[in-house]
Scaffold this active site. Structure first.
Site, short mmCIF file in Angstrom:
data_model
loop_
_atom_site.label_atom_id
_atom_site.label_comp_id
_atom_site.label_asym_id
_atom_site.label_seq_id
_atom_site.Cartn_x
_atom_site.Cartn_y
_atom_site.Cartn_z
NE ARG A 76 -16.77 103.85 34.96
CZ ARG A 76 -17.88 104.38 35.49
NH1 ARG A 76 -18.64 103.66 36.25
NH2 ARG A 76 -18.24 105.62 35.22
CB THR A 77 -10.41 106.66 36.40
OG1 THR A 77 -10.89 106.27 35.11
CG2 THR A 77 -8.91 106.84 36.34
CE LYS B 285 -8.06 128.52 48.63
NZ LYS B 285 -7.25 128.21 49.84
NE ARG C 142 -10.26 111.14 34.47
CZ ARG C 142 -11.14 110.17 34.23
NH1 ARG C 142 -12.41 110.33 34.55
NH2 ARG C 142 -10.75 109.06 33.67
CG HIS D 41 -8.22 107.29 30.26
ND1 HIS D 41 -7.48 106.92 31.36
CD2 HIS D 41 -9.52 107.27 30.67
CE1 HIS D 41 -8.28 106.71 32.38
NE2 HIS D 41 -9.52 106.92 31.99
#
Length: 360
Positions: free
Chosen positions: A51-52, A80, A101, A129
């Site tokens: 969703r986000t 890496k 995120r 959030h």
């Protein structure tokens, strides 16, 4: 130039204007269809999201812009060993705004400290959030007609649930808000929220373990899933995962105009039979996320155009002589970061990490 790390980065008047803009976008989408022509959003998602990430991408495309980015750490140079700071410096060369995120708490803040473009925290571990909270506020206001004088029940994983933490902080600024915290002992609200909001601000709350006991009192029920990815011990997750299940029998205990929200995804904490109840608002909530993120992108790009200078971190009262022991803090994996602490209570000698807000 501004970033969004927490819902508290926006004043209440700014928040009201942003909610009004999101509502106007919903009503008049064609009016905004080309407002971000030739602009690019970078979605830097170091952990899974549906969703986000998709709502950010849909938001930018609906504004006429373009999207680039990655959907897991394994498909980026993080695999890496590249640091968050180096990644955002590079991405700043290619994009006009960024949504990040990250599983480590404080990672988007680290990015914002060096970025040449606005950074939006799209979720950092179990910490914050803010864009989900903006979505929640838009949904509550559209359904209840107000953001004050509400009793809000928060149920499930209150310890690791970043959506819960952000929502409590945002709603605490409105008058006559009462929280009912519904969770097992192991998943109670963390110390930084208990201290910052309930103790410092005197916000009214009660803690219960029974969902049935709380239901008749609530104007809003905010359900959350028990998050497998936040547990170090799989057995502990299995023991707690079915602590609360909202079904049609429990819904009979609720007010006729109560609304049920959930940041999604759900697992089994809301029965699918509840979906047909008109008080179930979680899919409408998901749609509102697109409008809210469209509004936020427009606001931050506009402010960056008017004031492109980097926003400096407030260094007032910062201390450097402590070490954060939170294993989920970004300082645990990026060890060259300066350890930054702020004293939040001199009398009790309480110092909190700037990145994750956990007590030293």
């Amino acid at each position: 130039m501004r970033h969004l790390m927490s819902p508290l980065d926006l004043s209440v008047p700014e928040l009201e204007k942003l909610l009004d803009l999101a509502s106007d976008i919903e009503k008049n989408p064609k009016k905004y269809a080309h407002t971000c022509d030739d602009k690019r959003l970078a979605t830097l998602f170091y952990e899974p999201s549906t969703r986000t990430r998709l709502s950010f991408e849909a938001a930018m495309m609906n504004l006429g812009g373009k999207v680039l980015g990655f959907s897991s750490a394994d498909s980026s140079s993080a695999a890496k060993g590249e640091t968050v700071a180096d990644t955002i410096r590079v991405v700043s060369c290619y994009a006009d705004i960024c949504a990040m995120r990250h599983p480590k708490e404080g990672a988007p803040l680290v990015a914002s400290m060096v970025s040449n473009i606005p950074v939006i925290n799209a979720g950092d571990g179990g910490h914050q959030h803010p864009t989900q909270t903006l979505t929640d506020l838009l949904t509550i206001r559209s359904l209840k007609g107000r953001l004050d004088n509400l009793t809000i029940g928060l149920c499930g994983d209150l310890k690791y649930g970043r959506t819960v933490h952000s929502l409590i902080e945002a709603m605490s600024r409105y008058k006559d808000i009462q929280f009912v915290l519904i969770s097992p002992e192991e998943l109670k609200i963390p110390g930084f929220i208990r201290y910052n909001v309930f103790e410092n601000q005197g916000v009214s709350y009660t803690e219960v373990s029974s969902l049935e006991e709380a239901m008749p009192k609530l104007d809003v029920l905010y359900m959350t899933r028990i998050q497998r990815e936040r547990f170090d011990d799989p057995w502990e997750y299995e023991r707690l995962k079915d602590s609360y299940v909202l079904d049609t029998e429990k819904m009979k205990l609720a007010k006729g105009k109560m609304c049920v929200l959930h940041p999604l995804p759900r697992v089994n904490e809301i029965s699918v039979k509840v979906d047909d109840d008109p008080r179930a608002a979680y899919f409408r909530q998901a749609l509102n996320g697109k409008y809210m993120r469209m509004a936020l992108i427009l606001k931050l790009l506009d402010e960056a155009a008017r004031n492109p200078a980097k926003e400096a971190i407030d260094t007032t009262g910062l201390e450097y002589d402590r070490v954060c022991r939170n294993p989920k803090c970004i300082t645990q994996t990026e060890q060259e970061l300066p350890q930054l602490f702020r004293c939040t209570d001199k009398a009790a000698d309480i110092h909190r990490c700037v990145y994750c807000e956990q007590r030293a």
